[in-house]
Enzyme design. Structure first.
Site, PDB file in Angstrom:
ATOM      1  N   ALA A   8       0.826  -1.213   0.000  1.00  0.00           N
ATOM      2  CA  ALA A   8       0.000   0.000   0.000  1.00  0.00           C
ATOM      3  C   ALA A   8       0.859   1.262   0.000  1.00  0.00           C
ATOM      4  O   ALA A   8       0.419   2.316   0.435  1.00  0.00           O
ATOM      5  CB  ALA A   8      -0.931  -0.002   1.211  1.00  0.00           C
ATOM      6  N   GLY A  12       1.264   1.176  -5.000  1.00  0.00           N
ATOM      7  CA  GLY A  12       0.057   0.400  -4.734  1.00  0.00           C
ATOM      8  C   GLY A  12      -1.154   1.272  -4.471  1.00  0.00           C
ATOM      9  O   GLY A  12      -2.251   1.007  -4.989  1.00  0.00           O
ATOM     10  N   VAL A 118       4.811  -6.037 -10.332  1.00  0.00           N
ATOM     11  CA  VAL A 118       5.350  -4.682 -10.442  1.00  0.00           C
ATOM     12  C   VAL A 118       6.710  -4.582  -9.754  1.00  0.00           C
ATOM     13  O   VAL A 118       7.559  -3.780 -10.146  1.00  0.00           O
ATOM     14  CB  VAL A 118       4.381  -3.656  -9.829  1.00  0.00           C
ATOM     15  CG1 VAL A 118       4.887  -2.227  -9.990  1.00  0.00           C
ATOM     16  CG2 VAL A 118       2.991  -3.792 -10.451  1.00  0.00           C
ATOM     17  N   ARG A 151       6.134   6.329 -20.841  1.00  0.00           N
ATOM     18  CA  ARG A 151       7.209   7.322 -20.747  1.00  0.00           C
ATOM     19  C   ARG A 151       7.740   7.676 -22.128  1.00  0.00           C
ATOM     20  O   ARG A 151       8.010   8.843 -22.429  1.00  0.00           O
ATOM     21  CB  ARG A 151       8.319   6.790 -19.845  1.00  0.00           C
ATOM     22  CG  ARG A 151       7.932   6.790 -18.375  1.00  0.00           C
ATOM     23  CD  ARG A 151       8.972   6.118 -17.493  1.00  0.00           C
ATOM     24  NE  ARG A 151       8.647   6.330 -16.075  1.00  0.00           N
ATOM     25  CZ  ARG A 151       9.122   5.600 -15.081  1.00  0.00           C
ATOM     26  NH1 ARG A 151       9.958   4.586 -15.330  1.00  0.00           N
ATOM     27  NH2 ARG A 151       8.768   5.862 -13.833  1.00  0.00           N
ATOM     28  N   HIS A 175      13.043  -4.392 -18.473  1.00  0.00           N
ATOM     29  CA  HIS A 175      12.621  -3.181 -17.769  1.00  0.00           C
ATOM     30  C   HIS A 175      13.799  -2.667 -16.935  1.00  0.00           C
ATOM     31  O   HIS A 175      13.816  -2.740 -15.713  1.00  0.00           O
ATOM     32  CB  HIS A 175      11.424  -3.487 -16.869  1.00  0.00           C
ATOM     33  CG  HIS A 175      10.907  -2.309 -16.098  1.00  0.00           C
ATOM     34  ND1 HIS A 175      10.483  -1.151 -16.697  1.00  0.00           N
ATOM     35  CD2 HIS A 175      10.739  -2.124 -14.754  1.00  0.00           C
ATOM     36  CE1 HIS A 175      10.076  -0.309 -15.775  1.00  0.00           C
ATOM     37  NE2 HIS A 175      10.231  -0.867 -14.585  1.00  0.00           N
TER      38      HIS A 175
END
Length: 310
Positions: A8, A12, A118, A151, A175
């Site tokens: 969180a 998140g 992620v 981006r 990435h």
């Protein structure tokens, strides 16, 4: 539709906010190990419902995975964020153990969920999740290319001085600051190749700015970015839950595509209700193929550090 987001923190919480505001899911569960943190973020977002006009149910929990049961999509953002001067690769030792444990706990309660990864280093964490869970490859998706492409289009819009939403472009490969490949040759402005508007030097600068886009923000903010990553996750989740079948660059498991096997790396995919519904084989030129092979080599070298975990 129910979405669980583990972690969180900035990414998140921004992801949860975007999914709620855009009415992508009917229920969102925020999970975090910090006592009261996810509960606070969920309550804060809920208090925007009457002013922003959505009714998404928000649940916050301190590490209680039972509340995530029945999730259609689970998003793993947990792990330490990248700090100034730190590469994504340096995060692997810390974040690998976190991601493996989180994925196993989530799937114990939502065995049919599609997993969006992620956490950094993202390609390696996606590979770890796939190998550790044994799930079909269509259900494990790394978000990185979605963010990198956003981006890329932003830098193209700045160079062109044109609206970003009129620009198409994608980033493939790993990435990472040295492994991503902005496909300037294929980028377009309302269907017209951007090479008709920008010089070779300008396109080279756009590609270079894209590749260090994350590091640039880390240097400015003192931590990893969150608005664009959170929005990119929401964009990806939207295509899954609403079966939009958008073509989105994502880190997925390859079995011969693009000349690579046993690796998760960014390629264009059709994303729908079944997760990765198709890997799109775009025709790369010799230079792009060489860059992709080099990127895959770097990602595979990072994956080697997972041997003690898998």
């Amino acid at each position: 539709m129910k979405v669980t987001i583990v972690g969180a923190g900035n990414v998140g919480a921004t992801c949860a906010d975007a999914i709620a505001y855009r009415r992508i899911a009917s229920e969102i569960v925020l999970l975090d190990i910090r006592e009261g943190f996810a509960e606070g973020k969920a309550l804060d977002i809920m208090q925007t419902q009457t002013t922003l006009g959505f009714n998404t149910k928000m649940v916050g929990s301190t590490n209680d995975y039972s509340k995530t049961a029945g999730s259609d999509v689970v998003v793993i953002t947990s792990g330490i964020p990248r700090k100034p001067g730190m590469t994504r690769e340096e995060l692997i030792g810390i974040n690998a153990g976190i991601v493996k444990t989180v994925a196993e706990n989530l799937l114990a309660h939502s065995p049919n969920a599609i997993v969006v990864v992620v956490s950094n280093p993202m390609d390696t964490m996606t590979y770890l999740t796939l190998k550790a869970t044994g799930l079909p490859k269509n259900r494990i998706i790394g978000m990185g290319g979605t963010l990198d492409s956003s981006r890329f289009k932003t830098y193209l819009s700045l160079a062109l001085n044109k609206p970003a939403n009129d620009i198409q472009g994608m980033v493939i490969g790993g990435h990472g600051d040295t492994t991503m490949i902005p496909l300037t040759r294929l980028a377009s402005y309302n269907g017209v190749p951007v090479s008709q508007f920008l010089s070779e030097d300008e396109l080279t600068k756009v590609a270079a700015d894209t590749m260090v886009g994350g590091a640039t923000l880390t240097g400015l903010l003192g931590t990893s970015a969150w608005y664009a990553p959170g929005a990119s996750v929401a964009f990806l989740v939207d295509s899954i839950l609403n079966d939009q079948k958008k073509m989105i660059p994502c880190s997925v498991f390859l079995e011969g595509e693009y000349g690579q096997s046993d690796i998760c790396i960014g390629v264009p995919c059709i994303i729908g209700r079944n997760g990765v519904e198709k890997i799109v084989d775009i025709q790369l030129n010799d230079e792009e193929k060489a860059k992709f092979a080099k990127s895959a080599e770097a990602v595979r070298a990072m994956n080697a550090d997972l041997k003690s975990i898998l």
